[in-house]
Write a protein that holds these residues in place. Structure first.
Motif, PDB file in Angstrom:
ATOM      1  N   CYS A   1       0.822  -1.206   0.000  1.00  9.58           N
ATOM      2  CA  CYS A   1       0.000   0.000   0.000  1.00  9.58           C
ATOM      3  C   CYS A   1       0.857   1.258   0.000  1.00  9.58           C
ATOM      4  O   CYS A   1       2.057   1.226   0.297  1.00  9.58           O
ATOM      5  CB  CYS A   1      -0.921  -0.003   1.226  1.00  9.58           C
ATOM      6  SG  CYS A   1      -2.372   1.092   1.061  1.00  9.58           S
TER       7      CYS A   1
ATOM      8  N   VAL B   1     -14.430   0.702  -7.775  1.00 10.57           N
ATOM      9  CA  VAL B   1     -13.068   0.712  -7.235  1.00 10.57           C
ATOM     10  C   VAL B   1     -13.076   1.549  -5.958  1.00 10.57           C
ATOM     11  O   VAL B   1     -13.564   2.678  -5.954  1.00 10.57           O
ATOM     12  CB  VAL B   1     -12.044   1.300  -8.229  1.00 10.57           C
ATOM     13  CG1 VAL B   1     -10.633   1.236  -7.627  1.00 10.57           C
ATOM     14  CG2 VAL B   1     -12.090   0.578  -9.571  1.00 10.57           C
TER      15      VAL B   1
ATOM     16  N   THR C   1      -4.919   0.860  -7.072  1.00  7.39           N
ATOM     17  CA  THR C   1      -4.346   1.603  -8.199  1.00  7.39           C
ATOM     18  C   THR C   1      -2.840   1.382  -8.341  1.00  7.39           C
ATOM     19  O   THR C   1      -2.236   1.867  -9.304  1.00  7.39           O
ATOM     20  CB  THR C   1      -4.645   3.109  -8.079  1.00  7.39           C
ATOM     21  OG1 THR C   1      -4.044   3.622  -6.884  1.00  7.39           O
ATOM     22  CG2 THR C   1      -6.136   3.360  -8.059  1.00  7.39           C
TER      23      THR C   1
ATOM     24  N   GLU D   1      -3.554  -1.089  -1.945  1.00  2.38           N
ATOM     25  CA  GLU D   1      -4.138  -0.028  -2.763  1.00  2.38           C
ATOM     26  C   GLU D   1      -4.313  -0.505  -4.214  1.00  2.38           C
ATOM     27  O   GLU D   1      -3.331  -0.826  -4.889  1.00  2.38           O
ATOM     28  CB  GLU D   1      -3.238   1.216  -2.713  1.00  2.38           C
ATOM     29  CG  GLU D   1      -3.581   2.308  -3.706  1.00  2.38           C
ATOM     30  CD  GLU D   1      -5.060   2.717  -3.692  1.00  2.38           C
ATOM     31  OE1 GLU D   1      -5.592   3.011  -4.773  1.00  2.38           O
ATOM     32  OE2 GLU D   1      -5.660   2.758  -2.594  1.00  2.38           O
TER      33      GLU D   1
ATOM     34  N   THR E   1     -10.569   3.322  -3.548  1.00  4.73           N
ATOM     35  CA  THR E   1      -9.174   3.747  -3.532  1.00  4.73           C
ATOM     36  C   THR E   1      -8.924   4.761  -2.418  1.00  4.73           C
ATOM     37  O   THR E   1      -9.827   5.516  -2.038  1.00  4.73           O
ATOM     38  CB  THR E   1      -8.778   4.359  -4.894  1.00  4.73           C
ATOM     39  OG1 THR E   1      -7.460   4.928  -4.803  1.00  4.73           O
ATOM     40  CG2 THR E   1      -9.737   5.456  -5.330  1.00  4.73           C
TER      41      THR E   1
ATOM     42  N   LEU F   1      -9.231   4.605 -13.807  1.00  5.13           N
ATOM     43  CA  LEU F   1     -10.452   4.767 -13.007  1.00  5.13           C
ATOM     44  C   LEU F   1     -11.598   5.371 -13.806  1.00  5.13           C
ATOM     45  O   LEU F   1     -12.768   5.199 -13.443  1.00  5.13           O
ATOM     46  CB  LEU F   1     -10.158   5.638 -11.785  1.00  5.13           C
ATOM     47  CG  LEU F   1      -9.226   5.021 -10.734  1.00  5.13           C
ATOM     48  CD1 LEU F   1      -8.970   6.016  -9.607  1.00  5.13           C
ATOM     49  CD2 LEU F   1      -9.802   3.728 -10.182  1.00  5.13           C
TER      50      LEU F   1
END
Length: 317
Positions: free
Chosen positions: A27, A103, A82, A80, A105, A119
């Motif tokens: 992360c 999603v 992304t 995370e 995030t 995204l």
């Protein structure tokens, strides 16, 4: 162990989770309240984990085992989402299912055009906005040392101004950290500028990364709701147990391991998993003995979480 559930979501109905970040928690943040536990690998570098084809195949096979279709396919991994450099193509492939893509995030990498591009394909995106104050942001989210508050804020604003799907924000309140009236007013003002469809206020409901984390009292929660509402936000509270009506695949062991990696399993939910899969009630104890999961007590409730056995701590990258 790419997909799990579906699990009942307080925001999305029945949500089939997608864990696109494998292994121990990777992360950009080490939030003090994280339900997955301590961050093991701390990084800002996007990288390749699973191929989009692997994710698509895993989800497709999972869906084929279910009695009904979930409301959303949700990227909500052990870390995370992304950070996955293939996120865009994975979303593109999964849209073939006809099921909306969500999603969740922490918004830390929204300054990256590639992240915003990925995204943009999702139908629903939730971004974390815990504090509009640099010192409090660092205290509650504990971002990677190279991530600045300025970068986080600019990325958040840029994404919100261009995203055309359903945007939501989430603020998780911790007693004595970000639940003060003045801090919440600053946060509400920030969130109002990005105009989410819904601004969620939540509290810790599962075992947090740090034992010192406490949920705010009812007075603080009500005050926060009033502050957000007065700022013109459509605010909803996420305060309680979302229910035990989880999906199942017929393999209780795999369902438990997959879900517990990203979503602590409450006692009522564990009972439903075992019942639906017609599994022996001794299975959780067996998995504890095998050190696959561990049992924890939080707010007088029993939970099981995945037992990641690497040493605690944060590795920087």
């Amino acid at each position: 162990m790419i997909s799990f559930g579906p699990v009942p979501s307080r925001r999305l109905g029945q949500s089939l989770g997608i864990n696109n970040i494998p292994g121990d928690k990777i992360c950009t943040y080490a939030c003090i309240y994280c339900q997955v536990g301590a961050t093991r690998h701390y990084t800002l570098e996007r990288q390749s984990f699973y191929s989009p084809e692997q994710i698509f195949k895993a989800v497709e096979e999972h869906l084929s085992k279910l009695q009904g279709m979930p409301d959303y396919l949700t990227f909500v991994p052990n870390g995370e989402p992304t950070l996955d450099i293939h996120l865009k193509e994975s979303i593109r492939l999964l849209k073939q299912s006809g099921i909306p893509i969500a999603v969740i995030t922490n918004a830390s990498l929204l300054g990256d055009a590639g992240v915003r591009d990925a995204l943009s394909l999702a139908d629903w995106v939730s971004v974390k906005v815990d504090a509009n104050d640099e010192a409090v942001w660092k205290k509650i989210n504990r971002p990677h040392p190279r991530l600045t508050f300025k970068d986080y804020m600019e990325g958040l604003m840029t994404f919100a101004s261009s995203y055309r799907g359903i945007l939501a924000t989430e603020t998780l309140m911790v007693e004595g950290v970000n639940d003060g009236a003045e801090l919440l007013q600053h946060n509400a003002s920030l969130i109002a500028t990005i105009k989410p469809a819904t601004a969620y206020l939540s509290i810790p409901t599962r075992p947090p990364a740090m034992r010192s984390v406490k949920k705010p009292d009812e007075e603080a929660i009500n005050r926060a709701y009033q502050i957000y509402t007065d700022a013109g936000l459509h605010c909803e509270l996420l305060l309680g147990f979302e229910g035990s009506d989880t999906g199942f695949t017929g393999d209780a062991r795999e369902d438990i391991l997959n879900m517990s990696a990203v979503h602590p399993i409450r006692e009522e939910t564990m009972g439903e998993i075992l019942r639906k899969n017609r599994a022996d009630s001794s299975l959780p104890d067996q998995l504890v003995r095998e050190k696959e999961i561990r049992e924890v007590i939080y707010q007088d409730k029993k939970f099981w979480i995945r037992n990641f056995t690497r040493a605690e701590g944060i590795g920087l990258a």
